[in-house]
Scaffold this motif. Structure first.
Motif: not given
Lengths: 458, 502
Positions: A61-89
């Motif tokens: 599985a993959l998890g990503v955490r992003v910061f947008f200035g001082q705001r943060a959010a995260s997502t995770h997925t078990s879908d490693f397909s190109a579409e799955g990763i695009r959705t994740l980000v």
């Protein structure tokens, strides 16, 4: 329709996580972090000599955490397909727009990032070296040793053998990319003993190791499990009293766990811990020293870096009764105006929490037998039931079973009673610490004697 | 039935069974029934008695407001397939999070190895059974506007802080998920379901100027859409309850220690039933004769005032299911009727091996897990007593209305549950609040000492998660006000009893 065709064994997870970080930055993030986890597991249970379950699988599985200035959010997925990763980000970037600005958020300082050099000896591929039949034999041998130990062992919840390996990769937009692998295997037995009147007792024992070569024999595990089970037969209740209580290492590690929870930076900064605001103060008896060390070679709690990419380290939590350190990640350190202690723990989802390395209470010199020998009337606890602990107030009340101490010896089994006190006092009342410290997980403590507790029964 | 939970405005639920037609996996992954047959054939290629495939696609979101800031927001997707093969009493299991045909076939061939006989043929055509529609949400909470969820959390934060100036910390969380499942068995069974789940939680810390701290928590939800939280189950409702408990605890005194009369308030204290009898009646433990309830079928295990059911068919409830995780239809199962043990909770394997009726209680945490008998919503039916009379009948005892969790050793029957809000009862009156304490008892006989049962049955607000063998599943509990003539209270207060005597 998503198609997942990449193979777990050939995907370069380091490259993948670094790419995902890059894509998040290209999408407008001001900082980003990606974690990948990959693991496989094998487990088998043998019950009354027959295979009951056999399980084998791998996952990632993959998890990503992003910061947008001082705001943060995260997502995770078990879908490693190109579409799955695009959705994740894309989802993480979109989600970061709705969170609040938090001046304490952010990745660690770049200068703090890194990975311990050298081999921590956390991975051994011998955990999978056994053919299936031999793995089943491990489980069967443990159960058989328990069943053969005593005629009163008449039933069983099985013997088991488990093995697993895991790989973790972390990358962030400050250029950190790290990875490590860990393995473990374990063997366990859960025998059931019965008296002539049909009353049953169950207990268990297990051995765990990072390598098959280091695993105790299934026969020894089965024998200890049987001993622990048989001695519970005929357990009775006792009257309510205040007596010395001795905790065996299986349960003393749970008591030490409340120190771990109490020094968790997250509970500390919000005042949700009985240890908040106590740094530098005496919080335990003089004989109590507690260490957290994520660098022990082969340790169950060791890793080359924490959940944010900061190298693991050793630190004293309590030195001779004085609270010397909290467990901190980047966020809680900033909240307390301190520095991270490399105790970030990173799951797939959400913001990093707090974890431990190898967290232990330093051993004393007496044997457990010597400690018991001093007690005319007391309780020896071998098992807890329930979670009646309030970390805010320190109120502590748990169901227990064990053995009664009479004239310095373990005499008869007891059950359906509770032990209660307050954590603020309990650590001051640790009057004896035995020499039997042994790591069976990442939190470990030797046999302890604690005074001033209330045993509630009849 | 008087137990319909949930706000009145929610659409009434069709009580008839019908064939659901979501075809989620068929659309999303392009499955054809022929593919599923092929996987099942591979699973039975070494001759198992039975095989099934469990496909799961879970999307989830979580949000938290802390220090009045939206500190974290998270979304996730987890999908996979578990393949189970049963051969006699043996179970082979493998799973994959990659739903390509090659990986599913690989998992099927791995699970197949539990058996060692000539390959079996699977049944030709799948038959989908009619199912209930207990949670027909039009817009699943996971897909709802996230800003509407943020608004709920902010309202809860505001209400908790407004409750009392001594509330110094408030943490509010919202978590929801939508679980799509498809189960197909080599017996031709095919079942689908789409299961929503949402929950709002509020945690407060109160602190006095003198430095005394206490905590309170409350929460609720169910298999509901987001609009559920704009009714009685509002953010303000949970916030006020959490804040009230924290403030109350500031003045709590030591809890008593020892055996005494205990009155349980209605609702969540039903966790008693879950621990004391529920787990012990799960069929797997009784098949293996490892439960303290083994051999007690048809015998008295509770006073004749006690009738206890496990009911998976309640609309909108957290523990309810249209189909269980083996594709069977959950039921309203009587466990104990007027004190007599009537039924176990079973799944496919245990009902077959024990020759008993399958109650549709086969559940699992996810595609990574082997199903086993689990509870759904477990509660005691209402009795005749007035709750006030129950309190008045107690000379010296404990009135416990809120609990943390509980635990049971099913083999010796000992169980605990930890009171987080409780009061002393003195001369028939509720008096001082006491600090948290664990209550401990023996499952097979604790309910024989239930001497009064109130007419005020309540179910919990939708917060329970049950753990068994490392698998967590959502459940519900409920109970009317009950009086237990003797239970051990694990407090610290000294009594005027003589010191220890054996």
């Amino acid at each position: 329709m998503p198609t997942a065709t990449e193979n777990a064994t050939t995907t370069d997870l380091k490259q993948l996580t670094a790419d995902i970080v890059k894509r998040a930055m290209q999408g407008g993030a001001t900082a980003a972090e990606c974690v990948a986890k990959e693991g496989d597991e094998f487990s088998t249970v043998v019950r009354m000599g027959e295979v009951e379950t056999l399980k084998e699988a791998g996952s990632r599985a993959l998890g990503v955490r992003v910061f947008f200035g001082q705001r943060a959010a995260s997502t995770h997925t078990s879908d490693f397909s190109a579409e799955g990763i695009r959705t994740l980000v894309e989802s993480a970037l979109a989600l970061s727009k709705i969170t609040s600005e938090d001046p304490f958020g952010g990745l660690p300082e770049a200068s703090l990032l890194g990975s311990l050099p050298g081999d921590l000896d956390l991975y051994s591929d011998d955990v999978y070296s056994l053919p299936s039949a031999d793995r089943i034999a491990y489980a069967r041998r443990a159960e058989k040793a328990a069943l053969d130990f005593d005629v009163r062992i008449k039933n069983s919840d099985g013997g088991s053998f488990d093995a697993g390996t895991g790989r973790k990769v972390l990358a962030n937009s400050l250029g950190f990319v790290g990875e490590y692998r860990r393995s473990s295997c374990s063997v366990a037995a859960v025998p059931i003993a019965m008296t002539d009147d049909g009353a049953m007792q169950r207990d268990y024992w297990y051995a765990v190791s990072r390598s098959l070569a280091g695993l105790e024999s299934p026969e020894k595990v089965g024998r200890i499990a049987a001993e622990r089970t048989v001695r519970r037969l005929g357990a009775r209740r006792v009257k309510t009293a205040q007596v010395p209580v001795v905790f065996d290492p299986m349960v003393s590690s749970s008591i030490l766990g409340h120190i771990y929870e109490g020094v968790n930076g997250d509970s500390v900064y919000r005042g949700a811990s009985f240890l908040a605001g106590k740094l530098g103060e005496k919080i335990a008896a003089e004989n109590v020293t507690v260490i957290d060390d994520g660098t022990i070679v082969g340790g169950f709690g060791s890793s080359p870096f924490d959940g944010e990419g900061v190298p693991s380290r050793r630190k004293a939590i309590i030195e001779r009764g004085i609270l010397t350190n909290y467990l901190l990640n980047t966020y809680t350190a900033k909240k307390l105006n301190m520095t991270t202690t490399a105790n970030a723990s990173r799951g797939l989802a959400g913001t990093p929490g707090i974890g431990v390395g190898n967290f232990f209470l330093q051993a004393g010199v007496k044997t457990p037998q010597q400690i018991i020998a001093d007690i005319p009337d007391g309780l020896y606890v071998t098992e807890f039931l329930g979670q009646g602990v309030n970390l805010v107030t320190g109120d502590y009340s748990r169901g227990v079973s064990g053995l009664w101490i009479r004239n310095g010896e373990l005499t008869f089994p007891v059950e359906e009673i509770t032990v209660a006190g307050n954590l603020k006092d309990m650590f001051f009342h640790i009057s004896e610490i035995a020499n039997d410290l042994e790591f069976r997980g990442s939190v470990a403590a030797p046999t302890l004697r604690i005074d001033g507790l209330t045993v509630a029964g009849e | 039935m008087p137990l319909l939970p949930g706000p009145a405005h929610l659409n009434p639920v069709a009580t008839t069974l019908n064939i659901p037609n979501s075809r989620f996996f068929f659309h999303r992954y392009g499955f054809a029934e022929a593919d599923l047959e092929k996987y099942l054939s591979a699973a039975l290629s070494a001759g198992g008695d039975y095989a099934d495939l469990y496909f799961e696609y879970l999307s989830s979101t979580s949000l938290s407001v802390d220090e009045s800031l939206v500190k974290s927001a998270s979304q996730g997707i987890s999908a996979g397939c578990g393949v189970r093969v049963i051969s006699g009493e043996r179970t082979g299991y493998a799973y994959t999070d990659d739903l390509s045909p090659e990986r599913i076939l690989h998992a099927a061939r791995t699970a197949a190895l539990i058996a060692s006989a000539p390959a079996k043929q699977t049944s030709a055509a799948f038959q989908q059974k009619p199912a209930r529609s207990l949670y027909p949400v039009t817009l699943p909470s996971v897909n709802a506007d996230i800003l509407a969820k943020v608004d709920l959390l902010m309202r809860a934060d505001k209400a908790a802080r407004a409750y009392d100036p001594r509330i110094v910390e408030v943490r509010v969380g919202f978590a929801d998920e939508q679980r799509n499942i498809l189960v197909v068995g080599s017996d031709g069974a095919l079942a689908e379901d789409s299961q929503p789940l949402a929950r709002l939680n509020v945690n407060c810390i109160a602190k006095t100027e003198a430095g005394i701290s206490a905590r309170g928590s409350a929460g609720g939800g169910g298999r509901v859409a987001l609009d559920y939280f704009s009714t009685d189950a509002s953010p303000e409702h949970f916030a006020n309850d959490a804040a009230r408990q924290a403030i109350l605890q500031l003045d709590a005194r030591e809890a008593p220690a020892g055996d005494m009369e205990v009155v349980l308030g209605p609702g969540w204290p039903g966790v008693l039933l879950h621990e004391a009898v529920g787990h012990g009646l799960e069929a797997d433990f009784n098949r293996k004769q490892t439960s303290a309830f083994a051999g007690l079928m048809g015998k008295r295990v509770a006073s004749d005032k006690c009738t206890i059911v496990d009911n998976g068919t309640m609309p909108w409830r957290r523990g309810s299911l249209n189909v269980d995780d083996e594709g069977n239809t959950p039921q309203n199962t009587v466990l104990i009727e007027n004190g007599i043990l009537k039924n176990y909770l079973s799944d496919k394997l245990s009902s077959k091996l024990m020759g008993i009726h399958n109650t549709g209680n086969g559940r699992r945490e996810s595609y990574e897990h082997i199903p086993m008998p689990r509870m759904t919503n477990t509660y005691m039916l209402a009795g005749q007593d007035d709750p006030h009379d129950i309190i008045r009948s107690v000379k010296n005892g404990l009135y416990a209305v809120n609990f943390g969790g509980g635990q049971v050793d099913i083999t010796n029957g000992k169980f605990v549950f930890s009171a987080s809000e409780a009061y002393l009862i003195e001369d028939g009156k509720i008096t001082a609040p006491v600090r948290g304490a664990t209550l401990i008892g023996n499952g097979p006989d604790v309910l024989t000492r239930v001497s009064m049962v109130g007419h005020d049955l309540k179910l919990d607000e939708g917060i329970g998660t049950c753990g068994k063998d490392g698998q967590a599943v959502p459940v519900g509990v409920g109970i009317p006000t009950v009086k237990i003539d003797r239970l051990t209270v694990g407090g610290t207060a000294k009594r005027e009893a003589p010191p220890l005597m054996q």
